[in-house]
Design an enzyme around this catalytic site. Sequence first.
Site, PDB file in Angstrom:
ATOM      1  N   GLY A 128      35.067  -3.944  29.598  1.00 24.72           N
ATOM      2  CA  GLY A 128      35.253  -2.597  28.520  1.00 24.72           C
ATOM      3  C   GLY A 128      36.743  -2.337  28.395  1.00 24.72           C
TER       4      GLY A 128
ATOM      5  N   TYR B 229      33.943  -1.662  12.286  1.00 22.53           N
ATOM      6  CA  TYR B 229      34.529  -0.677  13.203  1.00 22.53           C
ATOM      7  C   TYR B 229      35.688   0.077  12.690  1.00 22.53           C
ATOM      8  CZ  TYR B 229      31.902  -3.907  16.333  1.00 22.53           C
ATOM      9  OH  TYR B 229      31.201  -4.995  16.745  1.00 22.53           O
TER      10      TYR B 229
ATOM     11  N   CYS C 183      32.511 -10.113  -2.028  1.00 22.25           N
ATOM     12  CA  CYS C 183      32.397  -8.973  -3.306  1.00 22.25           C
ATOM     13  C   CYS C 183      31.654  -7.564  -2.551  1.00 22.25           C
ATOM     14  CB  CYS C 183      31.338  -9.471  -3.964  1.00 22.25           C
ATOM     15  SG  CYS C 183      32.015 -11.053  -4.940  1.00 22.25           S
ATOM     16  N   GLU C 184      32.699  -7.123  -1.628  1.00 19.74           N
ATOM     17  CA  GLU C 184      32.386  -5.867  -1.376  1.00 19.74           C
ATOM     18  C   GLU C 184      33.622  -5.203  -1.036  1.00 19.74           C
ATOM     19  OE1 GLU C 184      29.853  -4.752   1.788  1.00 19.74           O
ATOM     20  OE2 GLU C 184      28.422  -6.731   1.789  1.00 19.74           O
TER      21      GLU C 184
ATOM     22  N   PRO D 197      34.824  -8.812  32.183  1.00 23.62           N
ATOM     23  CA  PRO D 197      35.774  -8.566  31.296  1.00 23.62           C
ATOM     24  C   PRO D 197      35.535  -9.595  30.221  1.00 23.62           C
ATOM     25  CG  PRO D 197      36.658  -9.817  33.252  1.00 23.62           C
ATOM     26  CD  PRO D 197      35.104  -9.601  33.725  1.00 23.62           C
ATOM     27  N   GLY D 198      35.671  -9.191  29.033  1.00 25.81           N
ATOM     28  CA  GLY D 198      35.721  -9.869  27.804  1.00 25.81           C
ATOM     29  C   GLY D 198      37.062 -10.198  27.191  1.00 25.81           C
ATOM     30  N   ARG D 199      37.124  -9.070  26.372  1.00 27.83           N
ATOM     31  CA  ARG D 199      38.315  -8.638  25.271  1.00 27.83           C
ATOM     32  C   ARG D 199      39.715  -8.871  25.868  1.00 27.83           C
ATOM     33  NH1 ARG D 199      37.619  -5.390  20.812  1.00 27.83           N
ATOM     34  NH2 ARG D 199      35.956  -4.292  22.139  1.00 27.83           N
TER      35      ARG D 199
END
Length: 419
Positions: free
Chosen positions: A240, A318, A343-344, A276-278
């Site tokens: 996190g 996000y 196309c958004e 841990p990741g990010r």
Amino acid sequence: MDHFEIKHGVLHAEDVPLPAIAEAVGTPVYVYARATLTRHARVFREALGGLPRFHIAFSVKSNPNLAVLSVLKREGYGVDVTSEGELLRALAAGIAGDDLVFSGVGKTTRELGLALDAGLGQFNLESEEEGIELAQIAAARGRRAVCALRVNPDVDAGTHAKISTGKAENKFGVAYDRAAAIYARLAALDGLEMRGLAVHIGSQITSLEPSRAAFVKMGALMRTLRGAGFPVTHMDLGGGLGVPYRLGEVLPGPAEYGAMVAEVTRDWDATILFEPGRVITGNAGVLLTRVVRVKPGVTAPFVVVDAAMNDLIRPAMYGAWHDFAAVRPDGRRMTANIVGPVCETGDTFAMGRDIDAVQAGDLAVFRTAGAYGATMASTYNSRALVPEVMVDGDRWAVVAERIDPATILAAERVPDWLA
Ligand code: LLP
């Protein structure tokens, strides 16, 4: 710190000029710097130096690429997996047994069995129901599954609502007030060896206070359980820790986090696990893209790049910020909206942003794209699945090939009755 720097006017990944990769592989493409991965892995480990016993299980979901896992395995990292697919990757990277943690609210019967057979180190149980099922599966194999109980501490991580996991209304873990009773019931089952507790309150957390509050609550629960006679030997504090997404942004880093954990857990006498990741992968990657064209807009020009929301969904999903930088900046600036070809209207990376001036054909990068980038890519609008490259000094390799629309189409069938 990362290893994406301007040298002789050109943005490099370590010692490789990014145009060389664009030329050979095409764009868009994710580029990872091995040196940054290694550095982050070491910095995070060193930050935990104040703890007597700890284990780091890299959160595979942030970047599951096999080459990335191989780098982290060499750094002595275990992994935290959350699906059969992630387990398969961990095993393929040669990470096994004690070094594996399995998290997730929806582990299926099949996944629980496969993980047991792989000799998984720790199941983080997210409910009493899951524990009961795992106990049966393990007992049928004459085994005991090593487990921790994930607890929802009802602490607001102060992050984006979609990546907050520790509030009472979130789906994760068991309610704090019911945790001791559930732990006791699970500990009584033959098929389980309950050894501890787990918590993870969210991702991209930019203040230490919510984590501190959650860990203090977990310590109190651990003491309650020990008081009741349960030998709680392991405490999993999840992942996190947030990373800076903007140039110059200063956040509490691994050192401050490690000091906080050392202080809170001073008298715990437990092995502490981290997921841990990010913080390991985020700033170790960029998404390299080419400007397709620049067209006028009402408030600012639109810089249309060849990367889109299907390649990097974080801004659309996000409202996330990714710094944008030209690969050959000439010092001029412009204010622009950066958009992809999908196309958004949601396929927008930035609105009214002050950026390096770019024009059609120029290369540019979105920074801090090593975590939750390629792994969240899709083929929406029948676009290719984005490839990945890893750089190491002056060498580089494609570590995930581009999967082109024709290959995806080849997996589709028109049944006879429609032909
Ligand atoms: N442990 C568990 C149980 C998790 O659910 C997660 C992330 C982690 C560890 C690693 O968290 P980290 O250290 O990376 O913050 N796609 C979102 C992030 C989703 C995070 C999901 N869980 C994004 O792009 O921001």
